[in-house]
Scaffold this motif. Structure first.
Motif, PDB file in Angstrom:
ATOM      1  N   ARG A 154       0.807  -1.220   0.000  1.00 59.62           N
ATOM      2  CA  ARG A 154       0.000   0.000   0.000  1.00 59.62           C
ATOM      3  C   ARG A 154       0.836   1.265   0.000  1.00 59.62           C
ATOM      4  NH1 ARG A 154      -5.120  -1.398   4.002  1.00 59.62           N
ATOM      5  NH2 ARG A 154      -5.941  -3.116   2.719  1.00 59.62           N
ATOM      6  N   ARG A 155       2.051   1.175   0.502  1.00 58.80           N
ATOM      7  CA  ARG A 155       2.894   2.370   0.514  1.00 58.80           C
ATOM      8  C   ARG A 155       3.241   2.827  -0.901  1.00 58.80           C
ATOM      9  NH1 ARG A 155       6.236  -1.856   1.927  1.00 58.80           N
ATOM     10  NH2 ARG A 155       8.040  -2.193   0.536  1.00 58.80           N
ATOM     11  N   LEU A 156       3.209   1.889  -1.842  1.00 55.01           N
ATOM     12  CA  LEU A 156       3.476   2.254  -3.233  1.00 55.01           C
ATOM     13  C   LEU A 156       2.234   2.783  -3.933  1.00 55.01           C
ATOM     14  CD1 LEU A 156       5.624  -0.845  -4.280  1.00 55.01           C
ATOM     15  CD2 LEU A 156       6.417   1.372  -3.435  1.00 55.01           C
ATOM     16  N   ARG A 158      -0.247   4.677  -2.408  1.00 52.52           N
ATOM     17  CA  ARG A 158      -0.740   5.963  -1.907  1.00 52.52           C
ATOM     18  C   ARG A 158      -0.374   7.110  -2.831  1.00 52.52           C
ATOM     19  NH1 ARG A 158       1.424   5.806   4.192  1.00 52.52           N
ATOM     20  NH2 ARG A 158       3.297   5.274   3.020  1.00 52.52           N
ATOM     21  N   LYS A 159       0.746   6.975  -3.518  1.00 53.93           N
ATOM     22  CA  LYS A 159       1.205   8.060  -4.389  1.00 53.93           C
ATOM     23  C   LYS A 159       0.302   8.256  -5.594  1.00 53.93           C
ATOM     24  CE  LYS A 159       6.001   7.145  -3.067  1.00 53.93           C
ATOM     25  NZ  LYS A 159       7.364   6.807  -3.554  1.00 53.93           N
ATOM     26  N   ILE A 160      -0.420   7.214  -5.961  1.00 52.81           N
ATOM     27  CA  ILE A 160      -1.295   7.316  -7.136  1.00 52.81           C
ATOM     28  C   ILE A 160      -2.766   7.256  -6.741  1.00 52.81           C
ATOM     29  CG2 ILE A 160       0.408   6.415  -8.762  1.00 52.81           C
ATOM     30  CD1 ILE A 160      -0.826   3.692  -8.480  1.00 52.81           C
ATOM     31  N   GLY A 161      -3.057   7.413  -5.446  1.00 56.88           N
ATOM     32  CA  GLY A 161      -4.431   7.510  -4.986  1.00 56.88           C
ATOM     33  C   GLY A 161      -5.196   6.208  -4.957  1.00 56.88           C
ATOM     34  N   ARG A 209      -9.735   2.274  -5.167  1.00 55.93           N
ATOM     35  CA  ARG A 209      -9.131   3.599  -5.079  1.00 55.93           C
ATOM     36  C   ARG A 209      -9.826   4.426  -4.022  1.00 55.93           C
ATOM     37  NH1 ARG A 209     -11.561   7.785  -8.118  1.00 55.93           N
ATOM     38  NH2 ARG A 209     -13.445   7.168  -9.261  1.00 55.93           N
ATOM     39  N   CYS A 237      -4.571   5.467   3.043  1.00 53.15           N
ATOM     40  CA  CYS A 237      -4.665   6.647   2.185  1.00 53.15           C
ATOM     41  C   CYS A 237      -4.349   7.928   2.948  1.00 53.15           C
ATOM     42  CB  CYS A 237      -6.065   6.720   1.563  1.00 53.15           C
ATOM     43  SG  CYS A 237      -6.467   5.292   0.560  1.00 53.15           S
TER      44      CYS A 237
END
Length: 267
Positions: A154-156, A158-161, A209, A237
């Protein structure tokens, strides 16, 4: 041989016509009642069409974002009459096809020691309908379902919503561990050549998302007082999720937030 068959004192009444002479390669049946004839009184109990036991078991294994699950079904204690194989072996319609077992292992010449009787075209008396050769055990263990899935960190995301991405592949009805020679051991009883349960391979990807709801939120009369940053729980998020110490778990944060900004998981 023909000589051995004709010297056998037991009369096979299943042979049509008045001439009951037996020849080499004819099926040899047991005279159960000892009356010197093979007839309907020599029938014996061969088993039950209904299983004694059926059930299943499942298990799953997880390591970080990788998940593997498997499910087995089993059925024990019943018999299946393989009529489809018997129908082909005796060629009762005159234009059918033989099984590999009949073509390879049937009696062909004098002196043969064979597991199957000789082939007589368009005649069924040498392989009668109720012959035990075609009554088989229906026990099976089926690999019913197997799934391999991977959930991206999930840490990857969050940057793309995104709140979650899950990729999976699932197989259904993958393999039967059974001694039954027909197409499908699933149903006990008489196998008339029913179509087997298909094997399925399914692949997919699930994407979740984050969706932001800005103030005012319908149903909330006033905007709650924000909480200190130190009380903010971790979430997938963040920083979109507002703080709320009354909802310490991630699931409650996503569904019971009281702050001015909220996050709904899924679409």
């Amino acid at each position: 041989t023909d000589e051995e068959a004709q010297n056998d004192p037991i009369v096979n009444t299943l042979i049509p016509g008045n001439d009951k002479t037996k020849y080499g390669g004819y099926a040899k049946f047991r005279d159960v009642d000892g009356n010197g004839q093979i007839d309907s009184k020599d029938k014996v109990y061969l088993g039950n069409f209904y299983p004694t036991w059926n059930g299943g078991f499942t298990n799953s294994f997880s390591f970080r974002g990788l998940t593997f699950s498997v499910r087995f079904d089993y059925t024990l204690g019943h018999k299946i009459y393989n009529y489809a194989t018997r129908f082909m072996d005796n060629n009762s319609q005159g234009d059918g096809n033989l099984t590999k077992n009949m073509a390879k292992n049937s009696w062909k010449q004098q002196g043969d020691q064979a597991s199957m009787p000789c082939y007589i075209w368009n005649q069924a008396y040498n392989l009668p309908v109720n012959c035990n050769i075609y009554v088989e055990k229906g026990d099976f263990l089926c690999l019913r379902e197997m799934t391999l899935a991977y959930e991206l960190p999930r840490r990857l995301l969050r940057k793309i919503g995104l709140a979650g991405v899950r990729v999976h592949v699932t197989g259904n009805n993958l393999h039967y561990f059974t001694d039954f020679k027909g197409l499908n051991p699933e149903e006990g009883g008489q196998d008339n050549g029913r179509y087997p349960i298909p094997r399925n391979i399914i692949t997919g990807i699930s994407i979740t998302r984050c969706r932001l709801l800005r103030w005012p939120v319908k149903g909330m009369r006033k905007r709650p007082r924000p909480w200190p940053a130190a009380a903010r729980p971790a979430a997938a998020c963040w920083p979109a999720i507002p703080p709320n110490p009354k909802c310490p778990t991630k699931s409650s944060i996503l569904t019971k937030t009281r702050a001015g900004f909220g996050v709904l998981k899924g679409m």
